[in-house]
Scaffold this active site. Sequence first.
Site, short mmCIF file in Angstrom:
data_model
loop_
_atom_site.label_atom_id
_atom_site.label_comp_id
_atom_site.label_asym_id
_atom_site.label_seq_id
_atom_site.Cartn_x
_atom_site.Cartn_y
_atom_site.Cartn_z
N ARG A 166 0.86 -1.18 0.00
CA ARG A 166 0.00 0.00 0.00
C ARG A 166 0.90 1.24 0.00
O ARG A 166 2.01 1.20 0.53
CB ARG A 166 -0.89 0.03 1.25
CG ARG A 166 -2.05 -0.95 1.20
CD ARG A 166 -3.14 -0.47 0.23
NE ARG A 166 -4.28 -1.36 0.15
CZ ARG A 166 -4.43 -2.33 -0.77
NH1 ARG A 166 -3.49 -2.55 -1.66
NH2 ARG A 166 -5.53 -3.07 -0.80
N HIS A 180 -1.57 1.02 -9.79
CA HIS A 180 -2.26 0.08 -8.88
C HIS A 180 -3.01 -1.02 -9.66
O HIS A 180 -4.22 -1.16 -9.58
CB HIS A 180 -3.24 0.82 -7.95
CG HIS A 180 -3.55 0.03 -6.71
ND1 HIS A 180 -3.75 0.61 -5.48
CD2 HIS A 180 -3.69 -1.31 -6.50
CE1 HIS A 180 -4.00 -0.33 -4.58
NE2 HIS A 180 -3.97 -1.52 -5.18
P1 NDP Z 1 -2.10 -11.74 4.32
O1 NDP Z 1 -2.89 -11.14 5.43
O2 NDP Z 1 -2.40 -13.13 3.87
O3 NDP Z 1 -0.54 -11.75 4.73
C1 NDP Z 1 0.08 -10.70 5.37
C2 NDP Z 1 1.51 -11.09 5.69
O4 NDP Z 1 2.18 -9.98 6.30
C3 NDP Z 1 1.60 -12.25 6.71
O5 NDP Z 1 2.68 -13.09 6.41
C4 NDP Z 1 1.87 -11.52 8.03
O6 NDP Z 1 2.56 -12.29 9.00
C5 NDP Z 1 2.76 -10.39 7.55
N1 NDP Z 1 2.75 -9.28 8.50
C6 NDP Z 1 1.70 -8.52 8.92
N2 NDP Z 1 2.10 -7.62 9.83
C7 NDP Z 1 3.44 -7.82 9.99
C8 NDP Z 1 4.43 -7.21 10.82
N3 NDP Z 1 4.13 -6.21 11.67
N4 NDP Z 1 5.69 -7.67 10.73
C9 NDP Z 1 6.02 -8.69 9.90
N5 NDP Z 1 5.11 -9.32 9.09
C10 NDP Z 1 3.85 -8.87 9.15
O7 NDP Z 1 -2.18 -10.72 3.11
P2 NDP Z 1 -2.13 -11.01 1.54
O8 NDP Z 1 -0.94 -11.84 1.25
O9 NDP Z 1 -3.45 -11.48 1.06
O10 NDP Z 1 -1.94 -9.51 0.96
C11 NDP Z 1 -0.85 -8.72 1.39
C12 NDP Z 1 -1.03 -7.30 0.95
O11 NDP Z 1 -0.77 -7.15 -0.43
C13 NDP Z 1 -2.44 -6.69 1.11
O12 NDP Z 1 -2.73 -6.34 2.44
C14 NDP Z 1 -2.35 -5.48 0.21
O13 NDP Z 1 -1.78 -4.42 0.93
C15 NDP Z 1 -1.38 -5.95 -0.88
N6 NDP Z 1 -2.05 -6.20 -2.17
C16 NDP Z 1 -1.84 -5.32 -3.20
C17 NDP Z 1 -2.43 -5.50 -4.43
C18 NDP Z 1 -2.17 -4.56 -5.56
O14 NDP Z 1 -2.93 -4.56 -6.55
N7 NDP Z 1 -1.12 -3.75 -5.51
C19 NDP Z 1 -3.34 -6.63 -4.67
C20 NDP Z 1 -3.48 -7.51 -3.54
C21 NDP Z 1 -2.86 -7.29 -2.34
P3 NDP Z 1 1.94 -13.65 9.61
O15 NDP Z 1 1.99 -14.65 8.47
O16 NDP Z 1 2.84 -14.01 10.70
O17 NDP Z 1 0.54 -13.32 10.02
#
Ligand code: NDP
Length: 306
Positions: free
Chosen positions: A221, A269
Amino acid sequence: MTFLINTPDPDRIEQFRQTFADAFPDLPVASCDDPYDPADIKFIFTWQALPDWDVLPNLEIVFSVSAGIDQFANLPAHIKLIRMVDPKNTQRVTEYVLAACLGCLRAFPEYGWLQRHHTWAPKQAGFAQDTKVGILGLGGIGQHAAKALSLNGFQVSGWSRTPKDLSFVTSYSGKDGFDKIIGQSDILVCLLPLTDQTKGILDRELFAQTKPGASLVHVGRGAHCNFTDLKNALETQCLSQAFIDVFVDEPLLENRPEWDMPNCVITPHVAGRIDPKTAVENVAQNLTRYYQGQDLLWQVDRALGY
Ligand code: NDP
């Protein structure tokens, strides 16, 4: 009871409406432009947050159209929030990340910048198997992208809040893990959700820790990144190249300085896009569970913010 669809794109409303009608012929579906009784709305499928959620007094579940749900910070805690897990969207983002990593390997952002300056300057390309990719965020999409990168020969590591045990990626977590992955990666990929902990994570301090010549692929984001720091990192060659898909204010206005970041490919995006059919299947699966009294899938932990 009515299911409300709220998206700004009229073509998508019709696609969603039709797919919902096929999946749930008995469930009335309305778009925000249709007449409906607000008290009838128990479920909403929406990309944006409503400015005031009290207008739907009986709302129980918000189904997000997007994978990221940071825009729903104002949602009252008693309303359930479901993030979008759409396999086609996951595939799309993975393909973007793979294309961008290969693009960094073959210096496409750099050649694009040289082209703007009518400069012919060939350089020796490296190989995927000698290239370390570090993925910040090893969730559904991060893991899928990690697998694709690994199958294409890259050495892949990932950083997440909790450690992972996966065959195709070296897993890091915590501050030590963060320092390691930032310091060793030739290409850093941001696939984190936007939360209080991850906001502004791509900043001057992080860029200063990167390996010389490192590149950035940012598809998380916009607010993950301090764009003044990013521009400075690219101008001073602290970072060599970047692919950037997300910005703080979108669309990016014509006069924004981000357009002139050197060695940087900007995309509007488009890394992901929800597919109406598979997205509605996601919602349908959860509605079926709701009617059967089962726990819902992909529910956002409101305390963690993702
Ligand atoms: P998920 O919720 O499945 O995964 C999030 C990951 O981030 C997890 O591995 C989580 O750790 C990790 N995480 C969260 N907070 C922290 C932190 N403080 N420190 C370290 N690791 C952290 O999300 P998705 O994979 O589905 O999507 C990820 C992001 O991609 C979305 O939130 C969005 O922002 C972005 N996105 C962008 C798109 C675009 O068109 N540009 C399209 C789709 C998504 P843990 O596994 O331990 O919970």
